[in-house]
Scaffold this motif. Structure first.
Motif, short mmCIF file in Angstrom:
data_model
loop_
_atom_site.label_atom_id
_atom_site.label_comp_id
_atom_site.label_asym_id
_atom_site.label_seq_id
_atom_site.Cartn_x
_atom_site.Cartn_y
_atom_site.Cartn_z
N ARG A 1 5.56 6.54 14.13
CA ARG A 1 5.00 5.89 13.12
C ARG A 1 5.21 4.49 12.91
NH1 ARG A 1 8.02 6.92 7.02
NH2 ARG A 1 6.39 6.14 5.82
N PHE A 2 6.14 3.89 13.40
CA PHE A 2 6.47 2.30 13.30
C PHE A 2 6.71 1.93 14.78
CE2 PHE A 2 8.41 3.97 9.30
CZ PHE A 2 7.55 3.25 8.57
N VAL A 3 6.18 0.91 15.11
CA VAL A 3 6.52 0.00 16.22
C VAL A 3 7.30 -1.23 15.98
CG1 VAL A 3 4.41 0.87 17.55
CG2 VAL A 3 4.20 -1.35 16.12
N ARG B 1 5.06 -2.02 9.35
CA ARG B 1 4.45 -1.11 8.34
C ARG B 1 3.71 0.15 9.44
NH1 ARG B 1 4.63 -3.03 3.34
NH2 ARG B 1 5.06 -5.20 2.98
N ASP B 2 3.53 1.25 8.57
CA ASP B 2 3.02 2.17 9.32
C ASP B 2 1.25 2.15 8.78
OD1 ASP B 2 2.83 3.22 6.69
OD2 ASP B 2 4.08 5.05 6.85
N ALA B 3 0.59 3.25 9.20
CA ALA B 3 -0.88 3.19 8.88
C ALA B 3 -1.04 3.37 7.51
CB ALA B 3 -1.19 4.57 9.66
N GLN B 4 -0.21 3.61 6.51
CA GLN B 4 -0.36 3.72 5.09
C GLN B 4 0.05 2.37 4.50
OE1 GLN B 4 0.71 6.65 6.70
NE2 GLN B 4 -1.62 7.14 6.86
N GLY B 5 0.74 1.37 5.08
CA GLY B 5 1.25 0.09 4.72
C GLY B 5 2.71 0.15 4.19
N ILE B 6 3.34 1.25 4.65
CA ILE B 6 4.71 1.45 4.08
C ILE B 6 5.43 0.78 5.14
CG2 ILE B 6 6.54 2.95 3.73
CD1 ILE B 6 4.53 5.05 2.77
#
Length: 418
Positions: A139-141, A163-168
């Motif tokens: 989810r996160f790098v 941030r993840d793909a949804q910007g979180i």
């Protein structure tokens, strides 16, 4: 204390209890195919963390959570001024993960605590079990985020901002699940052991129960871009083409050759390939592909790097192309602490388990912890060497064996109080 002469020499973990704990944790995020999808810092991750914390408190541990969300369950020692002897791993999984990757290391540590409690054993040094945040990186790098922050491989601020793909962001996700802990310097660690399934086929192929992990392979990752010229597939003669995919195909074979010629531990993989314009009747004008090179020492890894760059330069000259090689990741090879490696080897022998020295081809939290503390790993086989897959499996007897080795190694490092 020599475990052969220790009053705890006959102490063994409860394999059935360990298996039951693994199966109970695996129900959180269980998939239809028998695997687990419990992505880092999601609601399911919170449930898994909560279960571990409850079990650890029931075992008499105190709990602390640091600012990146790493959980540390502490069993007190008779000398609390000593740095703890630590074990652990992670409970986040791949989207199509299994029941044992990471989870085994965490629950093997918990089983050590339960075994010591049941036997009334006290240790001089405290013992801690760590649950590291976002090891998988799905989810996160970056990957191995929690242990990386702990070891200073990257800053807390950098990790929290990802941030993840949804910007979180990581920071937002930690707060949402209630695991944003206190900032502060990482405490000293007296010794760190990590039990893990091998995630490969070597132990099974050799018929061995315990892998004595001497080191983790260094890694260099690259993005390679081959720039040729797209042209019509019909009117353009073969000898006048600047075919980027043809050159890329030859380089894929070169990556394989580079690794094969450096047996037994070198690895070379092309995992992605992007072709432009990706049209049936157009000669490819640009190809971008990934290269993953791994080796047990920096000298060999650098030799592989030079071989890759030389192959790209030859191809560019021979085919009239431009080839760019960009290194995007470097993990230095990480040897583990010889005395702790020997402790794993000796305890496996004392317990009558077959063993062999192995190197870890994958990254693990122990790789980062080893930068700041003495560290070693214990591998056990997984069926058919399969991991990062819902069908990942391991034999209960092998998991029990690895945990028994972990128990004895930790007891020797923490010093049993007679």
């Amino acid at each position: 204390m020599d475990m052969k002469s220790s009053p705890c020499s006959a102490l063994r973990i409860d394999g059935a209890r360990l298996w039951q704990s693994l199966m109970e944790l695996a129900r959180i995020g269980a998939t239809a195919k028998g695997g687990v999808c419990r992505i880092a810092l999601t609601e399911l991750d919170r449930q898994g963390r909560d279960l571990f914390v409850r079990w650890a408190r029931e075992a008499g541990c105190s709990i602390r959570v640091d600012a990146i969300g790493n959980i540390f369950a502490r069993r007190t020692g008779t000398d609390e001024a000593l740095p703890p002897v630590m074990t652990g791993s992670h409970i986040d999984t791949q989207p199509t993960g299994g029941k044992f990757d990471g989870n085994y290391g965490v629950l093997a540590g918990l089983e050590v605590l339960r075994t010591l409690n049941a036997a009334g054993v006290r240790t001089r040094a405290p013992i801690e079990v760590a649950v590291w945040t976002n090891e998988e990186g799905s989810r996160f790098v970056p990957v191995m985020m929690g242990s990386g922050v702990f070891a200073g491989a990257f800053t807390l601020e950098h990790a929290l901002a990802q941030r993840d793909a949804q910007g979180i962001s990581v920071g937002e996700a930690l707060r949402s699940i209630g695991y944003a802990g206190q900032a502060g310097p990482a405490p000293a660690v007296g010794a760190y052991f990590e039990a893990h399934i091998e995630q490969g086929p070597v132990l099974e192929n050799h018929g061995r129960v315990i892998g004595v992990v001497t080191a983790a392979l260094g890694q260099r990752w690259y993005d390679v871009t081959v720039q040729g010229m797209e042209a019509h597939a019909g009117p353009t003669p073969m000898e006048l083409r600047r075919d980027a995919l043809l050159a890329a195909s030859e380089l894929v074979l070169e990556v394989n050759r580079i690794a094969v010629e450096r047996k037994p531990h070198a690895r070379g993989t092309v995992g992605t390939l992007e072709v432009f314009p990706n049209s049936r009747n157009v000669i490819p004008g640009r190809v971008k592909f990934s290269v993953d090179l791994r080796a047990p020492d920096d000298a060999q890894l650098l030799d592989m790097d030079q071989a890759l760059r030389a192959a790209c330069a030859r191809s560019a000259a021979e085919r009239g192309l431009a080839i760019d090689v960009e290194q995007v990741v470097y993990f230095p090879p990480q040897p583990f602490t010889p005395r702790l490696v020997q402790a794993v080897r000796a305890n496996a022998d004392d317990l009558g388990y077959s063993s062999m020295d192995v190197v870890s081809g994958a990254g693990h939290d122990a790789v980062y912890v080893a930068r700041v503390a003495p560290a070693a790993m214990i591998f056990v086989p997984c069926d058919d060497g399969i991991s990062h897959n819902e069908i990942e499996s391991a034999e209960p007897a092998h998991l029990e064996a690895g945990c028994n080795v972990l128990l004895r190694a930790m007891l020797a490092a923490a010093e049993v109080v007679a």
